[in-house]
Every structure is written in structure tokens, then in C-alpha cells.
Design a protein around this motif. Structure first.
Motif, PDB file in Angstrom:
ATOM      1  N   GLY A 463     -19.490  -9.940  11.499  1.00 40.69           N
ATOM      2  CA  GLY A 463     -18.279 -10.760  11.521  1.00 40.69           C
ATOM      3  C   GLY A 463     -18.480 -12.070  12.255  1.00 40.69           C
ATOM      4  O   GLY A 463     -17.546 -12.598  12.869  1.00 40.69           O
ATOM      5  N   ALA A 464     -19.719 -12.614  12.172  1.00 42.34           N
ATOM      6  CA  ALA A 464     -20.047 -13.823  12.930  1.00 42.34           C
ATOM      7  C   ALA A 464     -19.214 -15.019  12.495  1.00 42.34           C
ATOM      8  O   ALA A 464     -19.061 -15.981  13.261  1.00 42.34           O
ATOM      9  N   ASP A 465     -18.681 -14.993  11.270  1.00 42.34           N
ATOM     10  CA  ASP A 465     -17.870 -16.112  10.792  1.00 42.34           C
ATOM     11  C   ASP A 465     -16.387 -15.934  11.108  1.00 42.34           C
ATOM     12  O   ASP A 465     -15.558 -16.704  10.619  1.00 42.34           O
ATOM     13  N   LEU A 466     -16.046 -14.932  11.907  1.00 41.70           N
ATOM     14  CA  LEU A 466     -14.658 -14.660  12.263  1.00 41.70           C
ATOM     15  C   LEU A 466     -14.452 -14.831  13.762  1.00 41.70           C
ATOM     16  O   LEU A 466     -15.378 -14.655  14.557  1.00 41.70           O
ATOM     17  N   SER A 467     -13.230 -15.147  14.132  1.00 43.44           N
ATOM     18  CA  SER A 467     -12.885 -15.182  15.558  1.00 43.44           C
ATOM     19  C   SER A 467     -12.749 -13.757  16.075  1.00 43.44           C
ATOM     20  O   SER A 467     -12.667 -12.796  15.301  1.00 43.44           O
ATOM     21  N   GLY A 468     -12.731 -13.618  17.400  1.00 42.38           N
ATOM     22  CA  GLY A 468     -12.562 -12.293  17.982  1.00 42.38           C
ATOM     23  C   GLY A 468     -11.245 -11.665  17.570  1.00 42.38           C
ATOM     24  O   GLY A 468     -11.168 -10.461  17.306  1.00 42.38           O
ATOM     25  N   GLY A 469     -10.201 -12.475  17.481  1.00 45.66           N
ATOM     26  CA  GLY A 469      -8.897 -11.952  17.079  1.00 45.66           C
ATOM     27  C   GLY A 469      -8.884 -11.455  15.652  1.00 45.66           C
ATOM     28  O   GLY A 469      -8.270 -10.423  15.336  1.00 45.66           O
ATOM     29  N   MET A 470      -9.588 -12.155  14.758  1.00 46.85           N
ATOM     30  CA  MET A 470      -9.640 -11.726  13.364  1.00 46.85           C
ATOM     31  C   MET A 470     -10.426 -10.417  13.241  1.00 46.85           C
ATOM     32  O   MET A 470     -10.051  -9.531  12.467  1.00 46.85           O
ATOM     33  N   ARG A 471     -11.496 -10.293  14.007  1.00 44.00           N
ATOM     34  CA  ARG A 471     -12.245  -9.032  13.965  1.00 44.00           C
ATOM     35  C   ARG A 471     -11.385  -7.880  14.454  1.00 44.00           C
ATOM     36  O   ARG A 471     -11.427  -6.774  13.902  1.00 44.00           O
ATOM     37  N   GLN A 472     -10.604  -8.110  15.501  1.00 46.72           N
ATOM     38  CA  GLN A 472      -9.723  -7.050  15.999  1.00 46.72           C
ATOM     39  C   GLN A 472      -8.638  -6.714  14.986  1.00 46.72           C
ATOM     40  O   GLN A 472      -8.270  -5.536  14.831  1.00 46.72           O
ATOM     41  N   ARG A 473      -8.132  -7.699  14.265  1.00 43.58           N
ATOM     42  CA  ARG A 473      -7.126  -7.413  13.239  1.00 43.58           C
ATOM     43  C   ARG A 473      -7.702  -6.543  12.119  1.00 43.58           C
ATOM     44  O   ARG A 473      -7.033  -5.640  11.615  1.00 43.58           O
ATOM     45  N   ILE A 474      -8.948  -6.841  11.713  1.00 41.44           N
ATOM     46  CA  ILE A 474      -9.574  -6.005  10.675  1.00 41.44           C
ATOM     47  C   ILE A 474      -9.729  -4.577  11.183  1.00 41.44           C
ATOM     48  O   ILE A 474      -9.499  -3.604  10.447  1.00 41.44           O
ATOM     49  N   SER A 475     -10.108  -4.425  12.454  1.00 44.41           N
ATOM     50  CA  SER A 475     -10.220  -3.092  13.036  1.00 44.41           C
ATOM     51  C   SER A 475      -8.864  -2.380  13.038  1.00 44.41           C
ATOM     52  O   SER A 475      -8.778  -1.184  12.735  1.00 44.41           O
ATOM     53  N   LEU A 476      -7.817  -3.108  13.354  1.00 45.05           N
ATOM     54  CA  LEU A 476      -6.477  -2.516  13.366  1.00 45.05           C
ATOM     55  C   LEU A 476      -6.029  -2.172  11.949  1.00 45.05           C
ATOM     56  O   LEU A 476      -5.319  -1.175  11.733  1.00 45.05           O
ATOM     57  N   ALA A 477      -6.429  -2.987  10.956  1.00 46.01           N
ATOM     58  CA  ALA A 477      -6.103  -2.647   9.565  1.00 46.01           C
ATOM     59  C   ALA A 477      -6.758  -1.326   9.185  1.00 46.01           C
ATOM     60  O   ALA A 477      -6.163  -0.511   8.456  1.00 46.01           O
ATOM     61  N   ARG A 478      -7.970  -1.084   9.665  1.00 47.98           N
ATOM     62  CA  ARG A 478      -8.606   0.211   9.429  1.00 47.98           C
ATOM     63  C   ARG A 478      -7.783   1.334  10.042  1.00 47.98           C
ATOM     64  O   ARG A 478      -7.673   2.437   9.470  1.00 47.98           O
ATOM     65  N   ALA A 479      -7.202   1.084  11.235  1.00 45.59           N
ATOM     66  CA  ALA A 479      -6.389   2.109  11.890  1.00 45.59           C
ATOM     67  C   ALA A 479      -5.185   2.480  11.034  1.00 45.59           C
ATOM     68  O   ALA A 479      -4.795   3.653  10.960  1.00 45.59           O
ATOM     69  N   PHE A 480      -4.587   1.488  10.367  1.00 44.10           N
ATOM     70  CA  PHE A 480      -3.442   1.785   9.499  1.00 44.10           C
ATOM     71  C   PHE A 480      -3.850   2.615   8.289  1.00 44.10           C
ATOM     72  O   PHE A 480      -3.011   3.314   7.700  1.00 44.10           O
ATOM     73  N   LEU A 481      -5.123   2.554   7.919  1.00 39.09           N
ATOM     74  CA  LEU A 481      -5.604   3.333   6.781  1.00 39.09           C
ATOM     75  C   LEU A 481      -6.057   4.733   7.187  1.00 39.09           C
ATOM     76  O   LEU A 481      -6.111   5.636   6.362  1.00 39.09           O
ATOM     77  N   ALA A 482      -6.436   4.890   8.452  1.00 37.97           N
ATOM     78  CA  ALA A 482      -6.982   6.161   8.921  1.00 37.97           C
ATOM     79  C   ALA A 482      -5.903   7.233   8.999  1.00 37.97           C
ATOM     80  O   ALA A 482      -4.708   6.937   9.124  1.00 37.97           O
ATOM     81  N   GLU A 483      -6.346   8.488   8.944  1.00 39.04           N
ATOM     82  CA  GLU A 483      -5.410   9.613   8.995  1.00 39.04           C
ATOM     83  C   GLU A 483      -5.504  10.371  10.313  1.00 39.04           C
ATOM     84  O   GLU A 483      -5.058  11.510  10.412  1.00 39.04           O
ATOM     85  N   SER A 484      -6.082   9.753  11.316  1.00 41.32           N
ATOM     86  CA  SER A 484      -6.281  10.425  12.602  1.00 41.32           C
ATOM     87  C   SER A 484      -4.960  10.601  13.329  1.00 41.32           C
ATOM     88  O   SER A 484      -4.214   9.625  13.528  1.00 41.32           O
ATOM     89  N   PRO A 485      -4.635  11.805  13.787  1.00 39.67           N
ATOM     90  CA  PRO A 485      -3.374  12.035  14.511  1.00 39.67           C
ATOM     91  C   PRO A 485      -3.383  11.464  15.930  1.00 39.67           C
ATOM     92  O   PRO A 485      -2.331  11.368  16.550  1.00 39.67           O
ATOM     93  N   VAL A 486      -4.574  11.115  16.453  1.00 34.99           N
ATOM     94  CA  VAL A 486      -4.671  10.522  17.785  1.00 34.99           C
ATOM     95  C   VAL A 486      -5.415   9.200  17.653  1.00 34.99           C
ATOM     96  O   VAL A 486      -6.487   9.135  17.035  1.00 34.99           O
TER      97      VAL A 486
END
Length: 563
Positions: A463-486
Motif C-alpha cells: 500500500g505504498a501509494d496510499l496514506s496511512g489513513g487509507m490503509r486503515q480504512r481498507i483494513s476496516l472495510a475488511r472488518a465489515f466483511l469478516a464474520e468474527s464475533p470478536v
């Protein structure tokens, strides 16, 4: 075992799966060797019964037969080469796959193998093992077949000259035995230098921006140059030693050829041998040197491969078993009983974290918050205490299953080179485009993605072409897709602007009211959430569990300022 007395369990399945391919190559090799052994005898017949006897019919007959056998040898050589390439490549791929799996399962507590060193072992050491393991059977059986056939045909021509190579073979074996320890030592030195060089490359490239900002790029480049010079010197020593060992074998081979030529020539001059016999004998003597050197060379090749096996064995030893029972998906609570991770500085923690609650894990930097939550997925060793899921110890469950239950989002998320959609599907491989777009909207990324190529937007390595905030947003988008209860949000909003963080937090609350959400945050809008429980880690006072409305970490911060 061909690699020594100790069993190498991870290699046995690879060898077993490679056996059919080895068998096919061996069959073709033996057939080609049989044709090769027949050719000198046909040459003898062409000379003795055709040329020397002045019989044109036999000359044409044997010449045509020799040509046909030569064509057959060429065809067999091509077929053997293709089968050998496919079978050996399959074995190398299998071995690398197993080694790569071991590297992915490396115990997080093990820090003894840097990334570059691991890559060197996956590539170079795997190749060294594959070459020796695959070729050992082929070389040994093929060489023995050629030697046996060559000796038999030479003995049939005249048994007396067979004694010359037989007498010289023990001398070569003794020399190779004495030379073997240095071969193994030099192989280990070169392998270690390659690993160190790979480590420097991987580490330097990953830190190139930091080095540039500090003006340290040239110093690092100079260090890399020094390592290259050391490696070249090691390669030169290894090559010089290999040439020396090979020279001894070549000298002994030259002695055999010279002896055959002198004695055989004398027999031809005396009239005891026809000329064709001498030519065939010389051909067989030359043919024997190759298989003999191959057999004796295996002795040194094993020394090099043992170094590679030991290095790759360390990679497998660092891997842990990821399998194990899965915790209940409909879990109700996680219980911490005087828990502290190894290396943490806080007082042991006792708490009960229930499904549907919002928890803030607080404390000064470096006290062990991340390591504490890592014990829940067995990614950090426990120093004292215990953690349980619905009354059953966390250690009873497999690490892979625990990570499926507990999603840990780090402060610096990993972004892979590829498209935005591919990065999101790491969390949900079977998710449709509609689900991905919904996750992007909830992570405050929808507008950005539409302004580019949508799910097909290319992302650079890490993610070298992204800001730190954009990388964190992509990570959070993964969280919305995940089915983990915790879900553990470990400084996951630290580089996102306040307005964007508030929108994402609101979406989390709406989307996952029934899940246990654990937050680690030193500042920002996360700390203003209405938490059900605030756990403050302290190194100098008893652990404080505070309820809603209290300010976490206040006393600890006051002590730090006083100090």
C-alpha cells in the motif's frame, strides 16, 4: 536417510510423491544408457568387420545401425529431458509449498529468522535439497548401470585392462572423504552469506523511505556492497575448492586413459588386438569416468545438501501446528484470570468480556496491551494466568480457529499488491461485489473508490501509494466483511481524520450490535465512545477496571508526568 542418520519428517512426503516421476525418468535414463553402451561396440564392428575387412556390405549395415541407434539416443535424450524437467519441477514446487506453509505458520514468539533469511531458505536451500534428493536415485542407479555395463563389456574385450580403473577408484574415494568436511564448511558459509544478503535487501527496501529521510541510504548501500564483496569472496573459495576436487578426479581419469592407450596400443602393435577393440576400449574407459565421478561426487553433494537440510529444518522447527478444535461461534464471554503476556510490564489482568459489549483496553505505550489481546489468539506466549472462552482454556483451541473467532486489526495493516477487490476478499473470499461496495461505504471509502477504478483499483506493494489513513480504512472495510464475533481495533483509527473516524465508528455500532468490540486507542474519537467496560493496565498499581463515564489511565498518566 540420504541426508544423514536423522529422520527429516517434513521431507519424506515430498520424496514419496516424487517417486513416480523419478521412476519414469530412471526408466528412460536406463534405456538411453543401454543405447550408449551399444554404440562403441557398433563402432568396433564398423572398423573391424567393415573398414579393416574391406567389406562394404557390412560397413553399410553397421553404419546404418549405428546411425539408427544414434537417432534413438537423441530422441530418448529429448524425451528424458522433458520428463526430468517436469518431474523435478513438480518436486521443487511441492517442497517449496511445504516450506512456504511452514514459514506462514511460524510461531510468533520465534524471532530468529528475518524475512530475507527466510526467503533465501525457501528459494536456495529448497533448490539444493531438490536437486540432490531428485538426482540421487537417478545418478546412483544410472551410474551403477553404466559402470556395470561398461566394465562387463571391457572385461569381455580384455579383462586385464579393467584392473587399472578399479585400482585407482579407492584412491579417489579416500581423497573425497578427506575433502568432504571442507566442502560442507564452505557450503554452510556461502548459504549463510546468501541469507544475510537477502535479509539486508528485504529490510532495506521495506525501510527505504525512512532511510532516505534520515540521509542513511548511502551508508546502507555501502553496507550492502561490503556484504556482496564478502559473498563473492566466499563463492570464489567454494569454487576454487570445487575445481581442486574436480581436478583430482580428472587427473586420475587422465591416468586411466593414458594407461589404456599405452597398453592397448602396445597390444595393437603386437597384433594381439584389432584396432577397433582399442577404440571401443578407449570409448568405454571414457564412459566409465563420468558415472564414476557422479557416484563419488554424490558424496560431496550430500555434504552440501546436509547444510541446506539443516537450514530448512530450522524453518520447519519454527512452525507451529495451526490445527485444533474450534471455539463456539456463538460464544458468550471471554474470561481473563490474572493474565499477563510474556514480556508485558503490567500487573496481571482479571476481567470478563461479554458478547455485545464495548471494551476500551487502556494503558501507557509499551505496557503490553497488544500482547495481552494476542494471547487470546495464541499469537503471544502467556507469562502467568489464563484466558478462557466460555469456560474452556484458550490453549485448547487451534490458533487458526481462534483467529477466525477473534479478528485483530493492527495499527499498520497489511496491503498486498493487487486490486482493491482482491485485498478486500482476503477477509471474505466468496463475497460478491455488492457486499464489497457496502463495506467500502461503511469504511468511508466509497467516494474514493468510485473516483478511481472501483474494485479494480490497483494498489501498490504494502500500500505504498496510499496514506496511512487509507490503509486503515481498507483494513476496516475488511472488518465489515469478516464474520468474527470478536473484533480488536488496535489503534486502527489512529491515522484517520476525526470526522471519518466518527462515521466509521457509527457504522460499526449499527452493523455489529451483538459482537464484542475491543478498542485500544491513546487518543482520538475512539476514546469518546460509550464503553461498557474500561480496563486500565498499570505497572505500579493494582489493575483498575472502570465502568462507564470514568476517565481511563488518568492516574497512570499523572504518575508518568510526575516522573
Amino acid at each position: 536417510m540420504i541426508f544423514g542418520t536423522r529422520e527429516v519428517g517434513w521431507l519424506a512426503p515430498v520424496l514419496a510423491r516424487a517417486l513416480p516421476g523419478i521412476g519414469a525418468v530412471l526408466a528412460l535414463s536406463l534405456l538411453a544408457a543401454a543405447l550408449g553402451l551399444a554404440l562403441p561396440m557398433l563402432t568396433k564392428l564398423v572398423i573391424d568387420r567393415g573398414i579393416m575387412a574391406r567389406d562394404m556390405g557390412r560397413l553399410v549395415h553397421y553404419a546404418a545401425l549405428s546411425f539408427a541407434l544414434g537417432l534413438g539416443a537423441v530422441a530418448l535424450g529429448i524425451a528424458n529431458g522433458m520428463v526430468h524437467l517436469r518431474a523435478s519441477a513438480d518436486m521443487l514446487a511441492d517442497l517449496r509449498q511445504r516450506a512456504f506453509d511452514a514459514a506462514l505458520r511460524r510461531d510468533p514468539a520465534r524471532k530468529d529468522l528475518p524475512l530475507g533469511e527466510t526467503m533465501a531458505r525457501l528459494d536456495g536451500d529448497s533448490g539444493e535439497i531438490q536437486r540432490f534428493a531428485f538426482d540421487t536415485v537417478l545418478v546412483a542407479i544410472g551410474a551403477l548401470f553404466r559402470l556395470a555395463g561398461g566394465v562387463a563389456l571391457m572385461a569381455w574385450l580384455d579383462w586385464r585392462l579393467v584392473l587399472l580403473p578399479v585400482l585407482l577408484t579407492p584412491i579417489e574415494l579416500i581423497f573425497l572423504t578427506l575433502a568432504r568436511p571442507r566442502t560442507q564448511s564452505l557450503a554452510g558459509e556461502v548459504r549463510d552469506q546468501r541469507g544475510a544478503l537477502s535479509s539486508t535487501l528485504a529490510e532495506t527496501l521495506s525501510l527505504r523511505q525512512t532511510l532516505a529521510a534520515l540521509g542513511a541510504s548511502q551508508a546502507r548501500l555501502a553496507h550492502f556492497g561490503e556484504q556482496q564483496h564478502s559473498q563473492i569472496a566466499g563463492l570464489m573459495r567454494q569454487r576454487l575448492w570445487a575445481e581442486t576436487v574436480g581436478a583430482v578426479s580428472q587427473i586420475l581419469g587422465a591416468v586411466v586413459r593414458a594407461g589404456v592407450l599405452l597398453v592397448g596400443g602396445w597390444l595393437v602393435v603386437r597384433g594381439d588386438w584389432p584396432l577397433g577393440t582399442l577404440i571401443a576400449y578407449l570409448a568405454y574407459a571414457a564412459m566409465m569416468q563420468g558415472p564414476l565421478r557422479n557416484l563419488l561426487g554424490l558424496y560431496h553433494a550430500q555434504a552440501r545438501s546436509k547444510v541446506a537440510v539443516a537450514r530448512l529444518d530450522a524453518l520447519f522447527a519454527a512452525a507451529r501446528d495451526e490445527e485444533g478444535p474450534a471455539p463456539p461461534r456463538a460464544m458468550e464471554e471471554i474470561t481473563l484470570t490474572r493474565l499477563r503476556a510474556a514480556g508485558a510490564r503490567h500487573q496481571p489482568v482479571s476481567a470478563v468480556l461479554r458478547t455485545g459489549s464495548r471494551v476500551l483496553l487502556d494503558g501507557p505505550s509499551g505496557i503490553g496491551k497488544t500482547r495481552l489481546v494476542a494471547t487470546l489468539t495464541r499469537d503471544a506466549p502467556v507469562e502467568c494466568g489464563a484466558a478462557e472462552i466460555d469456560g474452556r482454556a484458550v490453549g485448547d483451541f487451534g490458533p487458526a480457529a481462534l483467529r477466525g473467532l477473534i479478528l485483530h486489526l493492527p495499527q499498520r495493516p497489511g496491503i498486498m499488491r493487487g486490486t482493491l477487490g482482491e485485498n478486500l476478499r482476503l477477509a471474505a473470499p466468496r463475497a460478491g461485489d455488492a457486499a464489497l461496495w457496502q463495506a467500502l461505504e461503511q469504511a468511508d471509502l466509497g467516494v474514493w473508490a468510485r473516483s478511481r477504478a472501483g474494485l479494480d483499483t490497483d494498489l501498490a506493494e504494502t500500500g505504498a501509494d496510499l496514506s496511512g489513513g487509507m490503509r486503515q480504512r481498507i483494513s476496516l472495510a475488511r472488518a465489515f466483511l469478516a464474520e468474527s464475533p470478536v473484533m480488536v481495533f488496535d489503534e486502527s483509527f489512529s491515522e484517520i481524520d476525526e470526522a471519518g473516524a466518527m462515521r466509521i465508528l457509527a457504522a460499526l455500532e449499527t452493523r455489529f450490535p451483538e459482537r464484542l468490540l475491543i478498542f485500544i486507542a491513546h487518543n482520538g474519537p475512539v476514546r469518546g465512545l460509550d464503553f461498557d467496560q474500561r480496563i486500565t493496565l498499570s505497572s505500579i498499581a493494582p489493575l483498575r477496571l472502570s465502568s462507564r463515564g470514568e476517565t481511563p489511565n488518568q492516574r497512570e498518566n499523572a504518575r508518568e508526568k510526575a516522573v
